[in-house]
Enzyme design. Structure first.
Site, PDB file in Angstrom:
ATOM      1  N   CYS A 145       6.573  -6.724   7.715  1.00  0.00           N
ATOM      2  CA  CYS A 145       7.705  -6.119   8.435  1.00  0.00           C
ATOM      3  C   CYS A 145       8.225  -7.093   9.471  1.00  0.00           C
ATOM      4  O   CYS A 145       7.445  -7.663  10.241  1.00  0.00           O
ATOM      5  CB  CYS A 145       7.267  -4.828   9.114  1.00  0.00           C
ATOM      6  SG  CYS A 145       8.624  -4.018   9.980  1.00  0.00           S
ATOM      7  N   CYS A 179       1.208  -2.439  15.594  1.00  0.00           N
ATOM      8  CA  CYS A 179       1.209  -2.054  14.174  1.00  0.00           C
ATOM      9  C   CYS A 179       0.528  -3.109  13.296  1.00  0.00           C
ATOM     10  O   CYS A 179       0.803  -4.304  13.426  1.00  0.00           O
ATOM     11  CB  CYS A 179       2.652  -1.848  13.723  1.00  0.00           C
ATOM     12  SG  CYS A 179       2.820  -1.600  11.940  1.00  0.00           S
ATOM     13  N   CYS A 234       6.148  -4.783  15.628  1.00  0.00           N
ATOM     14  CA  CYS A 234       5.713  -3.960  16.759  1.00  0.00           C
ATOM     15  C   CYS A 234       4.301  -4.378  17.151  1.00  0.00           C
ATOM     16  O   CYS A 234       3.463  -4.660  16.289  1.00  0.00           O
ATOM     17  CB  CYS A 234       5.747  -2.482  16.394  1.00  0.00           C
ATOM     18  SG  CYS A 234       7.408  -1.925  15.997  1.00  0.00           S
ATOM     19  N   CYS A 287      -0.660   6.481   7.708  1.00  0.00           N
ATOM     20  CA  CYS A 287       0.573   5.715   7.612  1.00  0.00           C
ATOM     21  C   CYS A 287       0.695   4.885   8.885  1.00  0.00           C
ATOM     22  O   CYS A 287       0.301   5.310   9.951  1.00  0.00           O
ATOM     23  CB  CYS A 287       1.773   6.653   7.534  1.00  0.00           C
ATOM     24  SG  CYS A 287       1.900   7.475   5.970  1.00  0.00           S
ATOM     25  N   CYS A 328       3.496   8.633   0.995  1.00  0.00           N
ATOM     26  CA  CYS A 328       3.956   7.719   2.040  1.00  0.00           C
ATOM     27  C   CYS A 328       4.156   6.358   1.385  1.00  0.00           C
ATOM     28  O   CYS A 328       3.195   5.755   0.904  1.00  0.00           O
ATOM     29  CB  CYS A 328       2.876   7.684   3.115  1.00  0.00           C
ATOM     30  SG  CYS A 328       3.143   6.473   4.397  1.00  0.00           S
ATOM     31  N   GLU A 332       0.824  -1.202   0.000  1.00  0.00           N
ATOM     32  CA  GLU A 332       0.000   0.000   0.000  1.00  0.00           C
ATOM     33  C   GLU A 332       0.863   1.257   0.000  1.00  0.00           C
ATOM     34  O   GLU A 332       1.973   1.278   0.532  1.00  0.00           O
ATOM     35  CB  GLU A 332      -0.931   0.008   1.212  1.00  0.00           C
ATOM     36  CG  GLU A 332      -2.021  -1.047   1.070  1.00  0.00           C
ATOM     37  CD  GLU A 332      -3.009  -1.044   2.227  1.00  0.00           C
ATOM     38  OE1 GLU A 332      -4.202  -1.129   1.967  1.00  0.00           O
ATOM     39  OE2 GLU A 332      -2.571  -0.959   3.384  1.00  0.00           O
TER      40      GLU A 332
HETATM   41  N1  SAH Z   1       8.932   0.913  10.169  1.00  0.00           N
HETATM   42  C1  SAH Z   1       9.096   2.305  10.219  1.00  0.00           C
HETATM   43  C2  SAH Z   1       8.280   3.045   9.207  1.00  0.00           C
HETATM   44  C3  SAH Z   1       6.864   2.574   8.990  1.00  0.00           C
HETATM   45  S1  SAH Z   1       5.736   2.750  10.349  1.00  0.00           S
HETATM   46  C4  SAH Z   1       8.817   2.823  11.610  1.00  0.00           C
HETATM   47  O1  SAH Z   1       8.305   2.087  12.429  1.00  0.00           O
HETATM   48  O2  SAH Z   1       9.148   3.972  11.855  1.00  0.00           O
HETATM   49  C5  SAH Z   1       5.291   4.458  10.209  1.00  0.00           C
HETATM   50  C6  SAH Z   1       4.766   5.093  11.510  1.00  0.00           C
HETATM   51  O3  SAH Z   1       3.425   4.690  11.808  1.00  0.00           O
HETATM   52  C7  SAH Z   1       5.590   4.738  12.706  1.00  0.00           C
HETATM   53  O4  SAH Z   1       5.856   5.860  13.505  1.00  0.00           O
HETATM   54  C8  SAH Z   1       4.679   3.753  13.378  1.00  0.00           C
HETATM   55  O5  SAH Z   1       5.028   3.575  14.676  1.00  0.00           O
HETATM   56  C9  SAH Z   1       3.328   4.356  13.168  1.00  0.00           C
HETATM   57  N2  SAH Z   1       2.195   3.460  13.439  1.00  0.00           N
HETATM   58  C10 SAH Z   1       2.161   2.128  13.305  1.00  0.00           C
HETATM   59  N3  SAH Z   1       0.958   1.633  13.640  1.00  0.00           N
HETATM   60  C11 SAH Z   1       0.207   2.692  14.013  1.00  0.00           C
HETATM   61  C12 SAH Z   1      -1.139   2.825  14.483  1.00  0.00           C
HETATM   62  N4  SAH Z   1      -1.926   1.788  14.618  1.00  0.00           N
HETATM   63  N5  SAH Z   1      -1.586   4.076  14.776  1.00  0.00           N
HETATM   64  C13 SAH Z   1      -0.790   5.145  14.614  1.00  0.00           C
HETATM   65  N6  SAH Z   1       0.472   5.076  14.181  1.00  0.00           N
HETATM   66  C14 SAH Z   1       0.982   3.858  13.891  1.00  0.00           C
HETATM   67 FE1  SF4 Z   2       7.515  -2.457  11.234  1.00  0.00          FE
HETATM   68 FE2  SF4 Z   2       5.169  -1.460  11.922  1.00  0.00          FE
HETATM   69 FE3  SF4 Z   2       7.134  -1.566  13.698  1.00  0.00          FE
HETATM   70 FE4  SF4 Z   2       7.309   0.177  11.653  1.00  0.00          FE
HETATM   71  S1  SF4 Z   2       5.798   0.211  13.296  1.00  0.00           S
HETATM   72  S2  SF4 Z   2       8.919  -1.196  12.423  1.00  0.00           S
HETATM   73  S3  SF4 Z   2       6.282  -1.028  10.050  1.00  0.00           S
HETATM   74  S4  SF4 Z   2       6.133  -3.352  12.743  1.00  0.00           S
END
Ligand code: SAH
Ligand code: SF4
Length: 350
Positions: free
Chosen positions: A115, A122, A119, A340, A108, A94
């Site tokens: 990934c 996420c 996390c 994002c 974005c 996406e």
């Molecule tokens: N992997 C990288 C970039 C992609 S994630 C990283 O983690 O920085 C992009 C951003 O979206 C990150 O700051 C992540 O923590 C945030 N994010 C992920 N899941 C989210 C959610 N459910 N609500 C709000 N922000 C979220």
């Molecule tokens: Fe990966 Fe999502 Fe963690 Fe970013 S926030 S490092 S995309 S698992």
């Protein structure tokens, strides 16, 4: 069938080498690069200053890839657009287009299918890791959307690696994509307008520093307390806050560039005064901006967004009491899960 060369994987030098190997003059390499990356043609036959013979020669050996648009959603609230693209192997990614009030556009983009960081909060992380994106798949997200925008008299001004995946775990392809995207003979988006967001892969932040790239760096912090960060961002166990802090200090000493810290606010987890103080102490010594993002609930996780009152309180405490340079980011495209960090592979693979 021997595999054809994917032209969007090549930087200008590699393209020059290719045309030389086909018996063409080197300067055609630079010209073809311009057609591919600045004019963004989709068909080799559109390269009108190549002779028919050269075009045929080239199409025997190489091709221009495209991303298959499976689905496009537009937010009714703020015109954020989300694209679901199918890759050659059937995987999907996406890409999100964020339209700003001043007519500027930020794209974005994704760097991986899934990934590996996983996390806890996420959506992308929940699906596990499939593979790294290739250079052509990274830059074609930009080109596919740019072509659509050009027709509307508009274009992409900024790029953020905040889609699916951890860009610093696909470093060589991301670096090559940066090189191509910022080439003046191509789409020419300055590295200063490209942000890499990372969960904190310390050795690879160091590599970025060694490369002396003038990119923007965003750190997904989410907690400045190790025990808590360990719980939501597993790589914190390998690269704890002290290591992250040390490399970022070094980064700022050398680059003099402001660092963005992303902080998603999760109810009853990271929004107490203790959390705010830890955050303020962590960023204090940096030229910083902290972007607070209210958590977008993801199915399959138990995390929730704090109430408006708690969000406001956390924000004002940081801003007024601790004098943190903080913004409260109202996420875009909530009606289409377009924010994002909320991206996940929804279509079946293959
Ligand atoms: N992997 C990288 C970039 C992609 S994630 C990283 O983690 O920085 C992009 C951003 O979206 C990150 O700051 C992540 O923590 C945030 N994010 C992920 N899941 C989210 C959610 N459910 N609500 C709000 N922000 C979220
Ligand atoms: Fe990966 Fe999502 Fe963690 Fe970013 S926030 S490092 S995309 S698992």
């Amino acid at each position: 069938m021997s595999e054809k060369i994917n032209l969007l994987n090549l930087n200008q030098q590699e393209l020059e080498e290719l045309v030389i190997s086909l018996g063409m003059k080197k300067f055609y390499g630079k010209q073809i690069f311009n057609w591919l990356h600045q004019k963004i043609v989709r068909d080799l036959n559109e390269i009108t200053n190549l002779s028919l013979k050269d075009r045929e020669l080239l199409s025997e050996k190489a091709y221009i890839p495209f991303l298959n648009l499976l689905k496009q959603q537009v937010s009714k609230i703020d015109k954020t657009e989300k694209f679901l693209f199918k890759l050659e192997d059937g995987n999907t990614i996406e890409t999100v287009l964020l339209r700003h009030k001043d007519k500027r556009n930020t794209l974005c983009i994704s760097s991986q299918v899934g990934c590996p960081v996983k996390c806890a909060f996420c959506a992308t992380g929940q699906d596990g890791f499939v593979r790294n994106l290739d250079v052509n798949e990274i830059i074609n997200q930009v080109y596919t959307v740019e072509r659509r925008l050009t027709k509307q008299g508009s274009n992409i001004n900024n790029i953020v690696f905040m889609g699916m995946g951890e860009p610093l775990l696909n470093l060589s392809n991301v670096l090559k994509a940066l090189d191509i995207l910022s080439n003046e003979n191509g789409i020419n988006i300055s590295k200063r307008k490209i942000t890499i967001s990372t969960s904190g892969i310390v050795p690879n932040i160091e590599k970025i520093l060694l490369e002396k790239l003038p990119i923007e760096l965003a750190i997904s912090l989410h907690s400045a307390i190790n025990a808590k960060r360990d719980m939501i961002i597993p790589v914190n166990r390998s690269y704890p806050l002290e290591d992250l802090y040390a490399i970022l200090q070094e980064y700022q000493r050398q680059t003099k560039r402001r660092i963005s810290f992303e902080y998603i606010m999760i109810n009853d987890f990271n929004v107490s005064d203790i959390d705010a103080n830890a955050l303020a102490d962590f960023v204090h010594e940096f030229d910083h901006v902290v972007n607070l993002i209210p958590y977008n609930p993801v199915a399959g996780t138990e995390f929730e967004r704090p109430s408006e009152k708690k969000i406001e309180k956390f924000f004002t405490f940081l801003k007024d009491v601790r004098k943190v340079n903080v913004t409260l980011r109202r996420e875009k495209g909530t009606d289409i899960d377009g924010a994002c960090g909320q991206l996940r592979q929804k279509a079946p693979k293959k």
